[in-house]
Motif scaffolding. Sequence first.
Motif, PDB file in Angstrom:
ATOM      1  N   LEU A 111      10.701 -31.072  -8.308  1.00 44.23           N
ATOM      2  CA  LEU A 111       9.542 -30.948  -7.422  1.00 44.23           C
ATOM      3  C   LEU A 111       9.950 -30.865  -5.957  1.00 44.23           C
ATOM      4  CD1 LEU A 111       6.865 -33.200  -9.111  1.00 44.23           C
ATOM      5  CD2 LEU A 111       7.186 -30.737  -9.272  1.00 44.23           C
ATOM      6  N   GLU A 112      10.946 -31.639  -5.557  1.00 46.97           N
ATOM      7  CA  GLU A 112      11.401 -31.567  -4.163  1.00 46.97           C
ATOM      8  C   GLU A 112      11.946 -30.176  -3.846  1.00 46.97           C
ATOM      9  OE1 GLU A 112      11.018 -33.499  -1.525  1.00 46.97           O
ATOM     10  OE2 GLU A 112       9.897 -34.923  -2.747  1.00 46.97           O
ATOM     11  N   ALA A 113      12.710 -29.593  -4.759  1.00 45.11           N
ATOM     12  CA  ALA A 113      13.238 -28.246  -4.528  1.00 45.11           C
ATOM     13  C   ALA A 113      12.104 -27.232  -4.443  1.00 45.11           C
ATOM     14  CB  ALA A 113      14.212 -27.867  -5.649  1.00 45.11           C
ATOM     15  N   SER A 114      11.115 -27.377  -5.299  1.00 45.46           N
ATOM     16  CA  SER A 114       9.994 -26.437  -5.319  1.00 45.46           C
ATOM     17  C   SER A 114       9.157 -26.533  -4.046  1.00 45.46           C
ATOM     18  CB  SER A 114       9.110 -26.725  -6.536  1.00 45.46           C
ATOM     19  OG  SER A 114       7.967 -25.903  -6.535  1.00 45.46           O
ATOM     20  N   LEU A 115       8.957 -27.741  -3.562  1.00 46.56           N
ATOM     21  CA  LEU A 115       8.083 -27.951  -2.399  1.00 46.56           C
ATOM     22  C   LEU A 115       8.840 -27.953  -1.074  1.00 46.56           C
ATOM     23  CD1 LEU A 115       5.818 -30.700  -3.989  1.00 46.56           C
ATOM     24  CD2 LEU A 115       5.273 -28.277  -3.652  1.00 46.56           C
ATOM     25  N   ALA A 116      10.148 -27.791  -1.108  1.00 41.11           N
ATOM     26  CA  ALA A 116      10.970 -27.836   0.103  1.00 41.11           C
ATOM     27  C   ALA A 116      10.522 -26.847   1.185  1.00 41.11           C
ATOM     28  CB  ALA A 116      12.438 -27.611  -0.246  1.00 41.11           C
ATOM     29  N   PRO A 117      10.050 -25.659   0.828  1.00 42.19           N
ATOM     30  CA  PRO A 117       9.624 -24.731   1.889  1.00 42.19           C
ATOM     31  C   PRO A 117       8.384 -25.184   2.667  1.00 42.19           C
ATOM     32  CG  PRO A 117      10.028 -23.538  -0.165  1.00 42.19           C
ATOM     33  CD  PRO A 117      10.059 -25.001  -0.484  1.00 42.19           C
ATOM     34  N   LEU A 118       7.658 -26.180   2.162  1.00 39.15           N
ATOM     35  CA  LEU A 118       6.427 -26.634   2.815  1.00 39.15           C
ATOM     36  C   LEU A 118       6.704 -27.813   3.747  1.00 39.15           C
ATOM     37  CD1 LEU A 118       3.947 -26.636  -0.223  1.00 39.15           C
ATOM     38  CD2 LEU A 118       4.375 -24.799   1.434  1.00 39.15           C
ATOM     39  N   SER A 119       6.063 -27.780   4.905  1.00 39.64           N
ATOM     40  CA  SER A 119       6.132 -28.920   5.811  1.00 39.64           C
ATOM     41  C   SER A 119       5.291 -30.052   5.224  1.00 39.64           C
ATOM     42  CB  SER A 119       5.582 -28.538   7.186  1.00 39.64           C
ATOM     43  OG  SER A 119       4.173 -28.317   7.098  1.00 39.64           O
ATOM     44  N   GLU A 120       5.426 -31.243   5.815  1.00 36.84           N
ATOM     45  CA  GLU A 120       4.622 -32.371   5.354  1.00 36.84           C
ATOM     46  C   GLU A 120       3.131 -32.073   5.528  1.00 36.84           C
ATOM     47  OE1 GLU A 120       3.830 -35.804   3.410  1.00 36.84           O
ATOM     48  OE2 GLU A 120       5.781 -34.830   3.616  1.00 36.84           O
ATOM     49  N   ALA A 121       2.774 -31.449   6.637  1.00 36.72           N
ATOM     50  CA  ALA A 121       1.365 -31.089   6.876  1.00 36.72           C
ATOM     51  C   ALA A 121       0.874 -30.087   5.828  1.00 36.72           C
ATOM     52  CB  ALA A 121       1.187 -30.527   8.278  1.00 36.72           C
ATOM     53  N   GLU A 122       1.705 -29.129   5.473  1.00 31.26           N
ATOM     54  CA  GLU A 122       1.318 -28.151   4.451  1.00 31.26           C
ATOM     55  C   GLU A 122       1.178 -28.813   3.083  1.00 31.26           C
ATOM     56  OE1 GLU A 122       3.213 -23.988   6.116  1.00 31.26           O
ATOM     57  OE2 GLU A 122       4.578 -25.483   5.264  1.00 31.26           O
ATOM     58  N   ARG A 123       2.060 -29.771   2.790  1.00 34.78           N
ATOM     59  CA  ARG A 123       1.944 -30.509   1.524  1.00 34.78           C
ATOM     60  C   ARG A 123       0.627 -31.282   1.472  1.00 34.78           C
ATOM     61  NH1 ARG A 123       7.714 -33.062  -0.336  1.00 34.78           N
ATOM     62  NH2 ARG A 123       8.969 -31.199  -0.050  1.00 34.78           N
ATOM     63  N   MET A 124       0.267 -31.909   2.577  1.00 31.18           N
ATOM     64  CA  MET A 124      -0.987 -32.657   2.630  1.00 31.18           C
ATOM     65  C   MET A 124      -2.182 -31.715   2.447  1.00 31.18           C
ATOM     66  SD  MET A 124      -0.052 -35.405   5.636  1.00 31.18           S
ATOM     67  CE  MET A 124      -1.738 -35.923   5.830  1.00 31.18           C
TER      68      MET A 124
END
Length: 139
Positions: A111-124
């Motif tokens: 999951l970390e590798a998959s979501l790595a392109p997103l900033s924390e704000a984008e993840r939220m």
Amino acid sequence: MVVEASSLGRAIKGVQYRHHRALDAGLTAVGTTLAQWDALRAIGEHPGSSAHTLASLTFQSDQAFGTLANRLAAQGLIERTSGHGRRIEHALTPAGLRVLEAGRMVYQSVLEASLAPLSEAERMTLLALLERIGGPAVR
């Protein structure tokens, strides 16, 4: 520009498919499958829960979860005991806990590798949007 619902649906399904393939590969290396690990995760987070509750938490039918739980018990990864009435309660064995923890490292890595392109704000933002259409995430 209009975004078609079908395009969004396929994009969501594509991410899910890639996650499942990567998780299946990684979890095989620690001796389990995605379905088995997810059941161990649910039991570990909700010890003593009924099969019905665990089926809901793992997005399975009661019958499918029962079959899976029987396999996990046969492998010595969970214990099933009689609860109130006809209720069967579930708990991890020490071996099940070891598989759960090994799988958790795989899960986090994928999951970390998959979501790595997103900033924390984008993840939220992504979480908020997914919860708006799918209900609150189980944390």
